[in-house]
Design an enzyme around this catalytic site. Sequence first.
Site, PDB file in Angstrom:
ATOM      1  N   GLU A   1     -21.214 -26.559  53.399  1.00  0.00           N
ATOM      2  CA  GLU A   1     -22.598 -26.091  53.568  1.00  0.00           C
ATOM      3  C   GLU A   1     -22.760 -25.381  54.915  1.00  0.00           C
ATOM      4  O   GLU A   1     -22.249 -25.845  55.937  1.00  0.00           O
ATOM      5  CB  GLU A   1     -23.519 -27.326  53.520  1.00  0.00           C
TER       6      GLU A   1
ATOM      7  N   LYS B   1     -30.396 -23.602  48.133  1.00  0.00           N
ATOM      8  CA  LYS B   1     -30.518 -25.060  47.986  1.00  0.00           C
ATOM      9  C   LYS B   1     -31.929 -25.428  47.520  1.00  0.00           C
ATOM     10  O   LYS B   1     -32.917 -24.928  48.060  1.00  0.00           O
ATOM     11  CB  LYS B   1     -30.225 -25.699  49.345  1.00  0.00           C
TER      12      LYS B   1
ATOM     13  N   CYS C   1     -25.056 -29.761  48.740  1.00  0.00           N
ATOM     14  CA  CYS C   1     -25.285 -31.097  49.317  1.00  0.00           C
ATOM     15  C   CYS C   1     -26.348 -31.902  48.566  1.00  0.00           C
ATOM     16  O   CYS C   1     -26.103 -32.335  47.457  1.00  0.00           O
ATOM     17  CB  CYS C   1     -25.608 -30.939  50.809  1.00  0.00           C
TER      18      CYS C   1
END
Lengths: 543, 543
Positions: A46, A113, A149
């Site tokens: 990430e 994300k 994540c």
Amino acid sequence: MTNSLRVVMAQLNLRVGDIRGNLERIIEAASHARDELGARVIVFPELSLCGYPPEDLLLRSSMQARIERALQTLCERVQGIYLVVGYPWYEGEQCYNQAAVIADGNLLASYAKQHLPNYRVFDEKRYFSEGSGSCVLELDGLPVALSICEDIWHPQPMAQARAAGARLMLNLNASPFHMDKQGEREATLTERCAEGEMPVLYVNQVGAQDELIFDGGSVAMAADGQIALRAPAFAEGLYPVDVRYDDEQVSLRQGTLAPMPELEASVYQALVCGVRDYVNKNGFKGVVLGLSGGIDSALTLAVAADALGAERVEAVMMPYHYTSSMSLEDAEAQAKAMHVTYRVLPIAPMVEAFMQTLAPVFEGLPRDTTEENLQARCRGTLLMALSNKTGALVLTTGNKSEMAVGYATLYGDMAGGYDVLKDVPKTLVFRLAEYRNTLGQVIPQRVIDRPPSAELAPDQKDEDSLPAYPVLDEILRLYIEHDLSASAIIAAGFDEDVVKRVVRLVDLNEYKRRQAAVGARITQRGFGRDRRYPITSGWAMDD
Amino acid sequence: MTNSLRVVMAQLNLRVGDIRGNLERIIEAASHARDELGARVIVFPELSLCGYPPEDLLLRSSMQARIERALQTLCERVQGIYLVVGYPWYEGEQCYNQAAVIADGNLLASYAKQHLPNYRVFDEKRYFSEGSGSCVLELDGLPVALSICEDIWHPQPMAQARAAGARLMLNLNASPFHMDKQGEREATLTERCAEGEMPVLYVNQVGAQDELIFDGGSVAMAADGQIALRAPAFAEGLYPVDVRYDDEQVSLRQGTLAPMPELEASVYQALVCGVRDYVNKNGFKGVVLGLSGGIDSALTLAVAADALGAERVEAVMMPYHYTSSMSLEDAEAQAKAMHVTYRVLPIAPMVEAFMQTLAPVFEGLPRDTTEENLQARCRGTLLMALSNKTGALVLTTGNKSEMAVGYATLYGDMAGGYDVLKDVPKTLVFRLAEYRNTLGQVIPQRVIDRPPSAELAPDQKDEDSLPAYPVLDEILRLYIEHDLSASAIIAAGFDEDVVKRVVRLVDLNEYKRRQAAVGARITQRGFGRDRRYPITSGWAMDD
């Protein structure tokens, strides 16, 4: 016909803010993966271009241009491999925590994300807007989805990816360590793989960034929860996974599984990683610390020497009238066992000078902790002078139990840039010392066995003024890690007076912790960005 | 027929975490408003029951029960007045930043904040979920809407309230001060009043909470933007507003307008408020500070004495070889002018003791800042000993320019619990000193006029190693408050070498600031929760 796609999981230790340096490492890893490992795809962690967490560097006006330039360079310089990389992406007033697939001069697809953690140590909603929608694209004919994540801890992104036709999930992470974290990760991945009926390649970064420790532990998991590859913890590396697919199914070729780390070993490695990266990434030539003959400084010394090598570590014994001969002997024995530079600088001349200057002011007032703090502050000032003159970082040696109840002197034993044991409760300090000695006896057994003492007054013992450490640590765990109230802890069977005293000390000592050095977080609630309490507070434990 | 509704704006100084204490103050204010001021409605600030910002106290398991009990008590004990109060409200996994109208035993209606600030000093998304929908209810026949702080900075909640039939907006705030904030507030309120075609009663809290200063400045503004009442800044009080309404219109009876504060006066009052509340809310009996003869400690002393009264302030002059006689004279003159306890404690004996102990270690190494830091640390240790023995808080005296470039000694002049000038650039320090002297000459003119010096080496001047302060402060403002890159600052006309050196110093010294005392935030970007930079950083200014 069965096809095969070799994907490299790039478990790297990147550097926050160093976009140019990270870019070079990414290009180098991609070339190596393509040329030496025969990979078709390489997946980085990430926000790999800027490092994680970049904090308010994300607000700097020049970040956007730097990132755009880096992406441009990736497009120009990386050929013959699909590169999956993370970076912040700015659109008008918004910024996204993004990942993209780049190949042969083109940014083929990008994903933002969707689940932004904004709890505990995370502040992602301070910077990022939430993405919406999946990103699925075919890599050599296999439809692959991206996620980042926190996304993998929620069912929705996987469900979305599956609905969009994905058959493999690439998950970019910057997932910090705490005790037993790897087990939690793999349990969650098992759920997601089952829900999505597809494998997940979970790529995590490794290395320390201020108080956060990233342990790696990247994993390739098949749809049925079988782990095909587990990368070792706390080690950089490029880990290839072969994904086999046909019209019917997607499977992973079985690779090597690094063993699940034992608790003490994993914490010890986390502490070593923390010291090494703080010292090296900040450009210190070495470290200096006060060695008292007690267990905290003994363990700190062992971690430092294991992290940096003995030649970069200097230990200083600073005795005073209350220092026992046992302490002097044990400190020297340990310094010799670890082959570090060792020096003895008695503090009596400085303490006496302060006492004489203060004598007229203190006349008629009883002796109290002021005199104990003076000893600690003379030691802190000596260590800082050595640091200033030599460029070595001062390591502090306070453990979590002490930091919790304020059993430490501001500008004294708290003086220094990095606190190795900041998040290690005293009972765990003992276990780690025993563990370290199983790798080679460097901490004298007497240091482990003797009752802990600050040696700031005659015949002082920690347990004269604090509950026994097993009791203290359990109360602290319930209060700090689980946010239980004093009455709930008392109801759990602890002595009322003891609980109230401990809770009051924790609350009162927020001001000390606010000025404490950073240190590695290894529990589920460390002091620092993980626990944000007001100093000025009217919170009463028995309201 | 025209009706009238008297609404009291309760501009109070509440205490974070002290739910029981805040509850009593709220009940007392409501009784007073009803009985003495003839009010039908009283409006308290945002999160008035728990204080603002409560930070991670919101995560404590016992918070919910305490709040529910407090609301129950309000229902039981407050009669004959509509009470509008703020509090956190827990529903399952969610928590809301809420306000309710309570009257005669009932919670009549509640509203959950819709716009949660999560930038700069704010972390509301760490704790709260967003509300949706307006809350409009009739108070004595007038439809009134509620909104909370950030809501009023966005058009949507007002539009929503208007669509729901509201004719008056009650806005509960915990809006922190920075320079010129009141003008920004009133400009925004003017827009909202026009959009909603209704008056807004803007109720703000007053007082300091760690680094945040709340200045009050509550305002009653009519639909046309006319201000009917402006409460004074930095003062508690209950301010009644008469709202007149009939079927056609809602108007406000003209009341008193506190003058808009001048910049220097408002900052000075903010600093006084910061010291007073930090000291009193944390239960310190008084303060002690090092008085060097320089302008920073001079201004700090003036603020402290104005905040606490001279009898609670002790000044200590700690001369060394490099202290000029001018400094000794001016320090004494100022201490006398302010009637504070004054003491002289020379540091030579301690400095010499350290130098002698370190001589064998430092042999052959050149003199550098190590020796200067030793002086500062001897002073810090003396002040801390006085603090430990007497219970007085040590005030530190570093200004924002110094904190920015690291021109301060950790555990030396940075040792202490509260830094009065932490967010005050040096050029503003001069203006504030001049301002304070217009109220009565307490700072010797020579202290203001002489070139600043740390007096840690012979004939040392700040401007030997730093650019002139007007230049330094402007570079710092552009870099820190506006996030401009080094190249953008150079393009704005500043010398390249100077800009690069300053920017590098700011970046390098994050580690010092991380261990600095808290202090009042008075700019749009203070050091502390307002600016969250990594210590370990590869950010290069010229990437």
